[in-house]
Scaffold this motif. Structure first.
Motif, PDB file in Angstrom:
ATOM      1  N   TYR A  89      -8.980   1.700  18.066  1.00 54.26           N
ATOM      2  CA  TYR A  89      -8.436   1.373  17.003  1.00 54.26           C
ATOM      3  C   TYR A  89      -8.460  -0.148  17.038  1.00 54.26           C
ATOM      4  O   TYR A  89      -8.220  -0.936  17.899  1.00 54.26           O
ATOM      5  CB  TYR A  89      -6.978   1.765  16.860  1.00 54.26           C
ATOM      6  N   LYS A  93      -1.254  -1.137  13.316  1.00 48.17           N
ATOM      7  CA  LYS A  93       0.169  -1.662  12.989  1.00 48.17           C
ATOM      8  C   LYS A  93       1.157  -0.564  12.596  1.00 48.17           C
ATOM      9  O   LYS A  93       0.502   0.341  12.002  1.00 48.17           O
ATOM     10  CB  LYS A  93      -0.221  -2.418  11.475  1.00 48.17           C
ATOM     11  N   ILE A  95       3.755   0.735  10.655  1.00 52.58           N
ATOM     12  CA  ILE A  95       3.990   0.404   9.327  1.00 52.58           C
ATOM     13  C   ILE A  95       5.668   1.027   9.067  1.00 52.58           C
ATOM     14  O   ILE A  95       6.437   0.726   8.317  1.00 52.58           O
ATOM     15  CB  ILE A  95       2.991   0.604   8.407  1.00 52.58           C
ATOM     16  N   SER A  96       5.838   2.017   9.943  1.00 51.09           N
ATOM     17  CA  SER A  96       7.309   2.488   9.672  1.00 51.09           C
ATOM     18  C   SER A  96       7.807   3.319  11.121  1.00 51.09           C
ATOM     19  O   SER A  96       6.793   3.485  11.799  1.00 51.09           O
ATOM     20  CB  SER A  96       7.518   3.574   8.648  1.00 51.09           C
ATOM     21  N   THR A 128       4.670   5.447  12.186  1.00 51.22           N
ATOM     22  CA  THR A 128       3.639   5.890  11.383  1.00 51.22           C
ATOM     23  C   THR A 128       2.684   4.375  11.810  1.00 51.22           C
ATOM     24  O   THR A 128       3.331   3.248  11.771  1.00 51.22           O
ATOM     25  CB  THR A 128       3.699   5.621   9.771  1.00 51.22           C
ATOM     26  N   VAL A 129       1.394   4.615  12.259  1.00 46.35           N
ATOM     27  CA  VAL A 129       0.386   3.635  12.394  1.00 46.35           C
ATOM     28  C   VAL A 129      -0.617   3.626  11.444  1.00 46.35           C
ATOM     29  O   VAL A 129      -0.997   4.519  11.256  1.00 46.35           O
ATOM     30  CB  VAL A 129      -0.009   3.601  13.927  1.00 46.35           C
ATOM     31  N   THR A 130      -1.130   2.287  10.995  1.00 48.36           N
ATOM     32  CA  THR A 130      -2.477   2.343  10.131  1.00 48.36           C
ATOM     33  C   THR A 130      -3.370   1.534  11.211  1.00 48.36           C
ATOM     34  O   THR A 130      -3.008   0.440  11.694  1.00 48.36           O
ATOM     35  CB  THR A 130      -2.165   1.876   8.821  1.00 48.36           C
ATOM     36  N   THR A 132      -8.111   0.691  11.722  1.00 50.71           N
ATOM     37  CA  THR A 132      -9.376   1.345  11.582  1.00 50.71           C
ATOM     38  C   THR A 132      -9.882   1.896  12.875  1.00 50.71           C
ATOM     39  O   THR A 132     -10.033   1.199  14.009  1.00 50.71           O
ATOM     40  CB  THR A 132     -10.265   0.026  11.175  1.00 50.71           C
ATOM     41  N   ILE A 138     -10.265   4.091   7.911  1.00 51.06           N
ATOM     42  CA  ILE A 138      -8.722   3.295   7.700  1.00 51.06           C
ATOM     43  C   ILE A 138      -8.127   4.673   7.814  1.00 51.06           C
ATOM     44  O   ILE A 138      -8.268   5.721   7.386  1.00 51.06           O
ATOM     45  CB  ILE A 138      -8.464   2.855   6.680  1.00 51.06           C
ATOM     46  N   VAL A 139      -7.337   4.737   9.095  1.00 50.54           N
ATOM     47  CA  VAL A 139      -6.492   6.004   9.470  1.00 50.54           C
ATOM     48  C   VAL A 139      -5.087   5.606   9.337  1.00 50.54           C
ATOM     49  O   VAL A 139      -4.639   4.394   9.374  1.00 50.54           O
ATOM     50  CB  VAL A 139      -7.081   6.667  10.913  1.00 50.54           C
ATOM     51  N   LYS A 140      -4.205   6.621   9.162  1.00 53.61           N
ATOM     52  CA  LYS A 140      -2.849   6.668   8.961  1.00 53.61           C
ATOM     53  C   LYS A 140      -2.504   7.703  10.091  1.00 53.61           C
ATOM     54  O   LYS A 140      -2.558   8.864   9.897  1.00 53.61           O
ATOM     55  CB  LYS A 140      -2.302   6.701   7.590  1.00 53.61           C
ATOM     56  N   ARG A 142       0.767   9.524  12.204  1.00 53.49           N
ATOM     57  CA  ARG A 142       2.175   9.953  11.944  1.00 53.49           C
ATOM     58  C   ARG A 142       2.249  10.432  13.470  1.00 53.49           C
ATOM     59  O   ARG A 142       1.725  11.364  13.671  1.00 53.49           O
ATOM     60  CB  ARG A 142       2.507  11.024  11.082  1.00 53.49           C
TER      61      ARG A 142
END
Length: 185
Positions: A89, A93, A95-96, A128-130, A132, A138-140, A142
């Protein structure tokens, strides 16, 4: 091929720096490095390869552990429910995250730390991570429990934080408030 001699140990300045974002799309060199990092983790878990090259088993590796101050990490593991995670990755980051805290009752280890560091490492139970991924998508993600712990450990490396920075020095085995252990059942 990456070996243990390429991994920097605690005290190395890169381990306490905030790593820089990787320009997108990633360069050929950055993609090759991240691919090599993922291969190292896979090799470290292969009994024959690990023995041949004297590799310590790991589930994740961040670029700062190679003395490279870039926001890249690779993971290769199965969570406690058998779900596989295996990818590299760029610029991950969080994000929550949950309010709930968890920890591994066995503690955490690190390829950059050649000693046992006893104590509980409090982590968010869900994140939750975002990012590349290696394929350029681009992945999200959980993540919860063990997967969330692994990613937080590696993302901490990108922020110059070591796992033992989270341990309560005066009471290392004091369970964090409102925390449930995350262990194999």
């Amino acid at each position: 091929m990456i070996t243990m001699t390429d991994i920097v140990r605690e005290g190395h300045p890169t381990l306490t720096e905030v790593a820089k974002d990787v320009a997108m799309p990633p360069s050929h060199e950055d993609k090759k490095m991240l691919t090599d990092m993922l291969q190292f983790i896979k090799n470290s878990q292969d009994e024959e390869t690990a023995k041949k090259y004297k590799l310590r088993a790991g589930v994740g590796l961040a670029a700062p552990q190679l003395g490279i101050s870039k926001r890249m990490l690779a993971v290769h593991f199965e969570d406690f429910k058998g779900k596989s995670y295996s990818d590299g990755y760029f610029n991950p980051k969080i994000i929550s995250h949950s309010v709930e805290i968890t920890y591994l009752s066995s503690g955490e280890g690190c390829l950059s730390v050649d000693r046992e560091v006893p104590g509980y490492v409090p982590r968010y139970a869900r994140i939750t991570v975002t990012a590349t991924n290696l394929a350029g998508e681009i992945v999200k993600l959980r993540l919860k429990d063990y997967a969330a712990i692994v990613f937080q450990h590696e993302i901490d490396h990108l922020n110059g934080i070591m796992f033992y920075d989270h341990i309560n020095n005066s009471e290392p085995f004091s369970a964090p408030a409102n925390a449930k252990p995350c262990d194999v059942n």
